[in-house]
Design a protein around this motif. Structure first.
Motif, PDB file in Angstrom:
ATOM      1  N   MET A 161       0.849  -1.188   0.000  1.00 43.19           N
ATOM      2  CA  MET A 161       0.000   0.000   0.000  1.00 43.19           C
ATOM      3  C   MET A 161       0.883   1.236   0.000  1.00 43.19           C
ATOM      4  SD  MET A 161      -3.361   0.895   0.307  1.00 43.19           S
ATOM      5  CE  MET A 161      -3.311   2.383  -0.704  1.00 43.19           C
ATOM      6  N   VAL A 162       0.720   2.112  -1.004  1.00 40.64           N
ATOM      7  CA  VAL A 162       1.585   3.276  -1.177  1.00 40.64           C
ATOM      8  C   VAL A 162       0.770   4.558  -1.008  1.00 40.64           C
ATOM      9  CG1 VAL A 162       3.160   4.488  -2.736  1.00 40.64           C
ATOM     10  CG2 VAL A 162       3.028   1.973  -2.789  1.00 40.64           C
ATOM     11  N   VAL A 163       1.249   5.447  -0.134  1.00 38.29           N
ATOM     12  CA  VAL A 163       0.620   6.754   0.055  1.00 38.29           C
ATOM     13  C   VAL A 163       1.703   7.824   0.104  1.00 38.29           C
ATOM     14  CG1 VAL A 163      -1.468   5.944   1.220  1.00 38.29           C
ATOM     15  CG2 VAL A 163       0.589   6.401   2.558  1.00 38.29           C
ATOM     16  N   GLN A 164       1.301   9.065  -0.138  1.00 43.83           N
ATOM     17  CA  GLN A 164       2.214  10.200  -0.123  1.00 43.83           C
ATOM     18  C   GLN A 164       1.653  11.271   0.820  1.00 43.83           C
ATOM     19  OE1 GLN A 164       0.320   9.720  -3.138  1.00 43.83           O
ATOM     20  NE2 GLN A 164       1.475   7.831  -3.490  1.00 43.83           N
ATOM     21  N   GLY A 165       2.175  12.494   0.701  1.00 45.08           N
ATOM     22  CA  GLY A 165       1.750  13.559   1.584  1.00 45.08           C
ATOM     23  C   GLY A 165       0.729  14.505   1.006  1.00 45.08           C
ATOM     24  N   ASN A 166       0.181  14.220  -0.163  1.00 48.30           N
ATOM     25  CA  ASN A 166      -0.740  15.161  -0.796  1.00 48.30           C
ATOM     26  C   ASN A 166      -2.125  15.156  -0.166  1.00 48.30           C
ATOM     27  OD1 ASN A 166       1.202  14.279  -3.253  1.00 48.30           O
ATOM     28  ND2 ASN A 166       0.587  16.416  -3.456  1.00 48.30           N
ATOM     29  N   LEU A 167      -2.578  13.995   0.318  1.00 45.93           N
ATOM     30  CA  LEU A 167      -3.877  13.954   0.976  1.00 45.93           C
ATOM     31  C   LEU A 167      -3.738  14.498   2.394  1.00 45.93           C
ATOM     32  CD1 LEU A 167      -5.218  10.449  -0.145  1.00 45.93           C
ATOM     33  CD2 LEU A 167      -5.254  12.622  -1.380  1.00 45.93           C
ATOM     34  N   THR A 168      -4.830  14.608   3.113  1.00 43.13           N
ATOM     35  CA  THR A 168      -4.751  15.100   4.480  1.00 43.13           C
ATOM     36  C   THR A 168      -4.105  14.062   5.387  1.00 43.13           C
ATOM     37  OG1 THR A 168      -6.901  14.201   5.116  1.00 43.13           O
ATOM     38  CG2 THR A 168      -6.875  16.421   4.153  1.00 43.13           C
ATOM     39  N   SER A 169      -3.651  14.522   6.539  1.00 39.12           N
ATOM     40  CA  SER A 169      -3.065  13.621   7.525  1.00 39.12           C
ATOM     41  C   SER A 169      -4.066  12.550   7.951  1.00 39.12           C
ATOM     42  CB  SER A 169      -2.613  14.418   8.747  1.00 39.12           C
ATOM     43  OG  SER A 169      -2.149  13.565   9.768  1.00 39.12           O
ATOM     44  N   ALA A 170      -5.307  12.953   8.179  1.00 43.01           N
ATOM     45  CA  ALA A 170      -6.329  12.006   8.632  1.00 43.01           C
ATOM     46  C   ALA A 170      -6.593  10.927   7.588  1.00 43.01           C
ATOM     47  CB  ALA A 170      -7.622  12.741   8.969  1.00 43.01           C
ATOM     48  N   SER A 171      -6.681  11.309   6.323  1.00 45.49           N
ATOM     49  CA  SER A 171      -6.945  10.338   5.264  1.00 45.49           C
ATOM     50  C   SER A 171      -5.762   9.392   5.080  1.00 45.49           C
ATOM     51  CB  SER A 171      -7.234  11.066   3.951  1.00 45.49           C
ATOM     52  OG  SER A 171      -8.416  11.814   4.049  1.00 45.49           O
ATOM     53  N   THR A 172      -4.556   9.941   5.115  1.00 46.09           N
ATOM     54  CA  THR A 172      -3.363   9.119   4.933  1.00 46.09           C
ATOM     55  C   THR A 172      -3.219   8.135   6.079  1.00 46.09           C
ATOM     56  OG1 THR A 172      -2.343  11.010   3.826  1.00 46.09           O
ATOM     57  CG2 THR A 172      -0.893   9.211   4.470  1.00 46.09           C
ATOM     58  N   GLU A 173      -3.440   8.607   7.299  1.00 46.20           N
ATOM     59  CA  GLU A 173      -3.354   7.725   8.461  1.00 46.20           C
ATOM     60  C   GLU A 173      -4.401   6.614   8.396  1.00 46.20           C
ATOM     61  OE1 GLU A 173      -2.871   8.108  13.280  1.00 46.20           O
ATOM     62  OE2 GLU A 173      -4.119   9.583  12.252  1.00 46.20           O
ATOM     63  N   ALA A 174      -5.614   6.951   7.988  1.00 42.69           N
ATOM     64  CA  ALA A 174      -6.676   5.950   7.895  1.00 42.69           C
ATOM     65  C   ALA A 174      -6.308   4.846   6.920  1.00 42.69           C
ATOM     66  CB  ALA A 174      -7.988   6.615   7.470  1.00 42.69           C
ATOM     67  N   THR A 175      -5.703   5.216   5.796  1.00 40.67           N
ATOM     68  CA  THR A 175      -5.279   4.221   4.807  1.00 40.67           C
ATOM     69  C   THR A 175      -4.191   3.327   5.366  1.00 40.67           C
ATOM     70  OG1 THR A 175      -5.709   5.848   3.066  1.00 40.67           O
ATOM     71  CG2 THR A 175      -4.456   3.900   2.447  1.00 40.67           C
ATOM     72  N   LEU A 176      -3.180   3.929   5.991  1.00 39.69           N
ATOM     73  CA  LEU A 176      -2.061   3.158   6.534  1.00 39.69           C
ATOM     74  C   LEU A 176      -2.528   2.170   7.602  1.00 39.69           C
ATOM     75  CD1 LEU A 176       0.618   5.987   6.826  1.00 39.69           C
ATOM     76  CD2 LEU A 176       0.718   4.023   5.283  1.00 39.69           C
ATOM     77  N   ILE A 177      -3.371   2.637   8.497  1.00 40.94           N
ATOM     78  CA  ILE A 177      -3.848   1.767   9.576  1.00 40.94           C
ATOM     79  C   ILE A 177      -4.654   0.600   9.011  1.00 40.94           C
ATOM     80  CG2 ILE A 177      -5.410   1.622  11.558  1.00 40.94           C
ATOM     81  CD1 ILE A 177      -4.584   4.490  12.264  1.00 40.94           C
ATOM     82  N   GLU A 178      -5.591   0.894   8.117  1.00 43.74           N
ATOM     83  CA  GLU A 178      -6.457  -0.153   7.575  1.00 43.74           C
ATOM     84  C   GLU A 178      -5.656  -1.171   6.776  1.00 43.74           C
ATOM     85  OE1 GLU A 178     -10.035  -2.056   7.439  1.00 43.74           O
ATOM     86  OE2 GLU A 178      -9.675  -0.133   8.444  1.00 43.74           O
ATOM     87  N   ALA A 179      -4.759  -0.694   5.907  1.00 43.32           N
ATOM     88  CA  ALA A 179      -3.964  -1.613   5.087  1.00 43.32           C
ATOM     89  C   ALA A 179      -3.024  -2.443   5.945  1.00 43.32           C
ATOM     90  CB  ALA A 179      -3.171  -0.827   4.046  1.00 43.32           C
ATOM     91  N   SER A 180      -2.432  -1.820   6.961  1.00 41.81           N
ATOM     92  CA  SER A 180      -1.535  -2.549   7.849  1.00 41.81           C
ATOM     93  C   SER A 180      -2.272  -3.620   8.631  1.00 41.81           C
ATOM     94  CB  SER A 180      -0.848  -1.572   8.806  1.00 41.81           C
ATOM     95  OG  SER A 180       0.043  -2.252   9.654  1.00 41.81           O
ATOM     96  N   ASP A 181      -3.439  -3.281   9.154  1.00 39.14           N
ATOM     97  CA  ASP A 181      -4.234  -4.244   9.908  1.00 39.14           C
ATOM     98  C   ASP A 181      -4.670  -5.427   9.052  1.00 39.14           C
ATOM     99  OD1 ASP A 181      -3.979  -2.821  12.224  1.00 39.14           O
ATOM    100  OD2 ASP A 181      -6.009  -2.002  12.229  1.00 39.14           O
ATOM    101  N   ARG A 182      -4.729  -5.233   7.742  1.00 37.69           N
ATOM    102  CA  ARG A 182      -5.128  -6.312   6.835  1.00 37.69           C
ATOM    103  C   ARG A 182      -3.929  -7.076   6.279  1.00 37.69           C
ATOM    104  NH1 ARG A 182     -10.553  -6.179   5.322  1.00 37.69           N
ATOM    105  NH2 ARG A 182     -11.687  -4.480   6.354  1.00 37.69           N
ATOM    106  N   GLY A 183      -2.743  -6.781   6.788  1.00 36.12           N
ATOM    107  CA  GLY A 183      -1.567  -7.586   6.448  1.00 36.12           C
ATOM    108  C   GLY A 183      -0.756  -7.096   5.285  1.00 36.12           C
ATOM    109  N   ALA A 184      -1.059  -5.913   4.739  1.00 39.00           N
ATOM    110  CA  ALA A 184      -0.291  -5.389   3.614  1.00 39.00           C
ATOM    111  C   ALA A 184       0.983  -4.710   4.106  1.00 39.00           C
ATOM    112  CB  ALA A 184      -1.120  -4.388   2.813  1.00 39.00           C
ATOM    113  N   ILE A 185       1.959  -4.597   3.229  1.00 39.58           N
ATOM    114  CA  ILE A 185       3.143  -3.785   3.477  1.00 39.58           C
ATOM    115  C   ILE A 185       2.752  -2.339   3.213  1.00 39.58           C
ATOM    116  CG2 ILE A 185       5.513  -3.319   2.756  1.00 39.58           C
ATOM    117  CD1 ILE A 185       5.479  -6.250   1.607  1.00 39.58           C
ATOM    118  N   THR A 186       3.119  -1.434   4.105  1.00 39.02           N
ATOM    119  CA  THR A 186       2.766  -0.029   3.931  1.00 39.02           C
ATOM    120  C   THR A 186       4.015   0.782   3.602  1.00 39.02           C
ATOM    121  OG1 THR A 186       2.925   0.286   6.334  1.00 39.02           O
ATOM    122  CG2 THR A 186       0.737  -0.121   5.405  1.00 39.02           C
TER     123      THR A 186
END
Length: 330
Positions: A161-186
């Motif tokens: 799962m790849v994210v950058q800094g263009n989205l908001t902090s809240a949106s980026t954090e939500a993606t990282l947490i959800e993808a990590s909890d589902r076993g993906a590499i972040t």
């Protein structure tokens, strides 16, 4: 799952890093990219304008762009399955972006239509190839944490799962947490730096920053010390890119320096995005970290040898040639 306090627990009895065990769960995963997309307007300048000055430039250009888009395209051109999620507007610019992306052969392409004008960037390129960028990002800023969590929920073990800094902090954090909890590499590339990245680092298996970003985040001017600080703050694998000096990585306390290919840089725009997209794709495709970083660096060096960002990304044939040379030990 995340442990109390916001960090992830390591499976009982595990003798290697949690991220490494996730890598081994499958030989081929997908790259999932959530990021911005827009148009890049390029202008070559003799220098940056002074305050209040109008400065004439030349060699103007127009192409699809945005960190998310560039990273997704760099990844898909390696041949690894890539799914790209991006917010765009309801305008002619969005249609132009969509047409370009549909030609790339993504495993999945999700354009989230926002009630905003599509994003764009002005790239000011100097004679030595260095650049400065100004961006408008109303679509990226409007992408909500709930929407981002839904994207993260599509991840499965073996995905990156790849994210950058263009989205908001809240949106980026939500993606990282959800993808990590589902076993993906972040993988988190926090540029551009416009909010505090510290709270997100515990959810990052990989963080990729350049020299300046590393110093801004950590306050340390020495890249190796900055990498160690990033890991102390929660990242498991830190990469600091150093331009002509290559890059360094810190993984489990082990520091590795990668020299850069000797090239004559024309335009460094998009080099970091090429690096991130290829790094993610190589890990999803089953390469180990050393090979993934080395191939990402070679691809970024190719991007630096020609103008633009989107137009400078290695195509499929070029990347296949890079891999063949690397595998042959050249």
């Amino acid at each position: 799952m995340r442990a109390p306090g916001g960090t992830r627990s390591i499976p009982k009895g595990c003798t290697c890093s949690c991220r490494q065990s996730k890598e081994r769960e499958t030989d081929m995963g997908r790259v999932l990219v959530l990021g911005n997309a827009g148009l890049d307007l390029t202008l070559r300048l003799p220098r940056l304008p002074l305050k209040g000055e109008t400065l004439l430039g030349d060699s103007t250009g127009r192409a699809p762009g945005g960190k998310g888009l560039n990273q997704a395209v760099a990844g898909v051109r390696t041949g690894v399955p890539v799914v790209f999620h991006t917010p765009v507007g309801h305008d002619a610019q969005a249609e132009e972006i969509e047409a370009a992306l549909k030609a790339e052969g993504f495993a999945g392409l999700e354009l989230h239509r926002m009630p905003n004008a599509s994003d764009f960037s002005l790239l000011m390129v100097l004679p030595d190839g260095e650049n400065s960028i100004a961006s408008a990002g109303s679509c990226a800023a409007a992408f909500t944490a709930a929407m981002a969590q839904t994207v993260g929920a599509t991840a499965v073990p073996g995905d990156v799962m790849v994210v950058q800094g263009n989205l908001t902090s809240a949106s980026t954090e939500a993606t990282l947490i959800e993808a990590s909890d589902r076993g993906a590499i972040t993988l988190f590339n926090p540029a551009p730096l416009w909010w505090d990245v510290d709270p997100l680092l515990p959810y990052c298996d990989i963080v990729v920053v350049n020299r300046g970003e590393a110093q801004t985040i950590t306050g340390r001017s020495e890249p190796a010390e900055a990498a160690a600080d990033l890991c102390d703050r929660g990242a498991r694998f830190a990469v600091v890119t150093l331009g002509a000096d290559g890059c360094l990585t810190l993984d489990g306390g082990r520091l590795h320096q990668y020299p850069a290919p000797v090239i004559e840089a024309v335009d460094t725009t998009g080099c970091g995005d090429t690096f991130c997209g290829v790094l993610a794709a190589m890990l999803a495709g089953g390469r180990d970290r050393e090979a993934a970083v080395a191939l990402a660096q070679r691809a970024a060096a190719l991007t630096a040898q020609r103008p633009g960002a989107f137009a400078a990304l290695p195509n499929r044939a070029e990347f296949a040639a890079l891999v063949a040379l690397y595998d042959a030990g050249q």
